[in-house]
Enzyme design. Structure first.
Site, mmCIF file in Angstrom:
data_model
loop_
_atom_site.group_PDB
_atom_site.id
_atom_site.type_symbol
_atom_site.label_atom_id
_atom_site.label_comp_id
_atom_site.label_asym_id
_atom_site.label_seq_id
_atom_site.Cartn_x
_atom_site.Cartn_y
_atom_site.Cartn_z
ATOM 1 N N ASP A 42 0.859 -1.181 0.000
ATOM 2 C CA ASP A 42 0.000 0.000 0.000
ATOM 3 C C ASP A 42 0.896 1.232 0.000
ATOM 4 O O ASP A 42 2.069 1.154 0.368
ATOM 5 C CB ASP A 42 -0.923 0.012 1.223
ATOM 6 N N ASP A 66 3.617 2.923 -4.591
ATOM 7 C CA ASP A 66 2.561 3.489 -5.418
ATOM 8 C C ASP A 66 2.355 2.525 -6.577
ATOM 9 O O ASP A 66 3.177 2.464 -7.497
ATOM 10 C CB ASP A 66 2.981 4.881 -5.910
ATOM 11 N N ASN A 93 -5.771 -5.465 -5.828
ATOM 12 C CA ASN A 93 -6.935 -4.905 -5.145
ATOM 13 C C ASN A 93 -6.916 -3.382 -5.044
ATOM 14 O O ASN A 93 -7.966 -2.772 -4.849
ATOM 15 C CB ASN A 93 -7.037 -5.510 -3.738
ATOM 16 N N SER A 144 -15.359 -5.102 -10.334
ATOM 17 C CA SER A 144 -16.556 -4.493 -9.741
ATOM 18 C C SER A 144 -17.755 -4.819 -10.614
ATOM 19 O O SER A 144 -17.610 -5.045 -11.826
ATOM 20 C CB SER A 144 -16.381 -2.967 -9.665
ATOM 21 N N SER A 146 -19.469 -2.609 -11.392
ATOM 22 C CA SER A 146 -19.377 -1.419 -12.240
ATOM 23 C C SER A 146 -18.560 -1.674 -13.494
ATOM 24 O O SER A 146 -18.549 -0.837 -14.397
ATOM 25 C CB SER A 146 -18.756 -0.261 -11.449
ATOM 26 N N TYR A 157 -14.854 5.399 -13.239
ATOM 27 C CA TYR A 157 -14.713 4.138 -12.511
ATOM 28 C C TYR A 157 -15.256 2.979 -13.338
ATOM 29 O O TYR A 157 -14.632 1.911 -13.427
ATOM 30 C CB TYR A 157 -15.449 4.247 -11.181
ATOM 31 N N LYS A 161 -12.965 -0.239 -14.425
ATOM 32 C CA LYS A 161 -13.255 -1.588 -13.954
ATOM 33 C C LYS A 161 -13.665 -2.512 -15.101
ATOM 34 O O LYS A 161 -13.437 -3.725 -15.057
ATOM 35 C CB LYS A 161 -14.332 -1.550 -12.862
ATOM 36 N N THR A 192 -16.434 0.108 2.972
ATOM 37 C CA THR A 192 -15.008 0.346 3.165
ATOM 38 C C THR A 192 -14.800 1.844 3.355
ATOM 39 O O THR A 192 -15.750 2.639 3.275
ATOM 40 C CB THR A 192 -14.197 -0.115 1.942
#
Length: 260
Positions: A42, A66, A93, A144, A146, A157, A161, A192
Site C-alpha cells: 500500500d 505506489d 486490489n 466491480s 461497475s 470508474y 473496472k 469500506t
C-alpha cells in the site's frame, strides 16, 4: 492474531495490493488465517502499519509503494521473493474512484483513476507472471459490478473496472497454457473507507439495500472469502471467471417488479 502455519495456504506466498484497509486488509488477514505468508502492499504507510498490528511478524511484511508506477509495482513482487523466496498468489486490489460524468471530471481525474485501477493491476501482473508461472500460481483481481454494467454518476470508474474485467479474461487466455489461473471478483457497493460517505447518506443507503436481494451491504470479509476461494486449490479448474459478489444485485435486469 495467533501464528498458525497450518492451513490451506501453508507455505504459500501472497501479495495483496491496497492492503491497508477495506477489502485488501480483510484479504491479507484471511490469507494469514489460512497459513500464508503475505506482502501487504500500500502507499499509505501509517494506515498500513495500523492494519498490520497483531499480524504474525514472521509471515507478514509491509511494502510501501505506489502501484500506479511500474517500478514500484514490481517492488511488491521483489519483496515477496526477497523475504519469502517465492510467489504463489497476486491479489490486485488497489483502487480509487471519482464521482461524476465525463463533463464533470477533469483530465487529471481520468489519469488518476486509470493509473491506479488499470495500470496498477497491469504492472503488478507483468512483474508477477514469471514467478507465478514457476510456482503454478494465480492472480485474483478486484474488479466491480461497475465493470460488468453501467452505473449512474461514475463514468471513469466504470470504464476502468471494465478494463480490469477484460484484462482478467485476456490474462487467463494468455497464461492458462503456462499453468497460471486468473480470475476476478466483482463486488457491489461494499462498506469500506472509500464508501464511508455513501454509508452516511441514509436515503441512498435505503435505496441501495432495497435493490440487493440479500438486503444488506457487502462487507470486506465477504470479498476476502471469495478472493481466497478463487486462489485456492478448490478453484483449480476455474480461470477467466468474473465472479459477482454482490448479494444478487446483478441477478436482475433493471426492471421494477411487475404489478401483482
Amino acid at each position: 492474531m495467533t501464528d498458525n502455519v497450518s492451513g490451506t495456504f501453508a507455505d504459500k506466498v501472497v501479495v495483496v495490493t491496497g492492503a491497508a484497509s477495506g477489502i485488501g486488509k480483510a484479504t491479507a488477514l484471511k490469507f494469514l488465517s489460512q497459513g500464508a505468508s503475505v506482502v501487504w502492499s500500500d502507499q499509505d504507510e501509517d494506515t498500513l502499519k495500523d492494519a498490520m498490528a497483531g499480524a504474525p511478524e514472521d509471515r507478514s511484511v509491509a511494502c510501501i509503494v505506489d502501484q500506479s508506477q511500474a517500478s514500484e509495482a514490481a517492488r511488491s513482487i521483489e519483496t515477496a521473493l526477497e523475504r519469502f523466496g517465492r510467489l504463489d498468489v497476486l491479489v490486485n486490489n488497489a483502487g480509487t474512484t471519482v464521482l461524476g460524468t465525463i463533463l464533470d471530471n477533469s483530465v487529471e481525474d481520468w489519469h488518476r483513476v486509470v493509473a491506479v485501477n488499470i495500470d496498477g493491476a497491469l504492472f503488478s501482473s507483468k512483474a508477477a507472471l514469471p514467478h507465478l508461472i514457476k510456482s503454478g500460481g494465480c492472480i485474483v483481481n478486484t474488479a466491480s459490478v461497475s465493470g460488468t454494467g453501467g452505473d449512474w454518476n461514475t463514468t471513469l470508474y466504470n470504464v476502468s473496472k471494465g478494463a480490469v474485467v477484460n484484462m482478467t479474461r485476456a490474462l487467463a487466455l494468455a497464461h492458462g497454457p503456462d499453468g497460471v489461473r486468473v480470475n476476478a471478483i466483482c463486488p457491489s457497493v461494499t462498506h469500506t473507507g472509500m464508501t464511508d460517505g455513501m454509508m452516511d447518506n441514509k436515503e441512498y443507503l435505503d435505496k441501495l439495500v432495497s435493490a440487493i436481494p440479500l438486503r444488506r451491504i457487502g462487507q470486506p470479509e465477504d470479498m476476502a472469502s471469495a478472493i481466497v476461494f478463487l486462489a485456492s486449490d478448490a478453484a483449480g479448474f476455474i480461470s477467466g471467471a468474473i465472479l459477482p459478489v454482490d448479494g444478487g444485485i446483478t441477478a436482475g435486469n433493471g426492471q421494477p417488479p411487475f404489478p401483482s
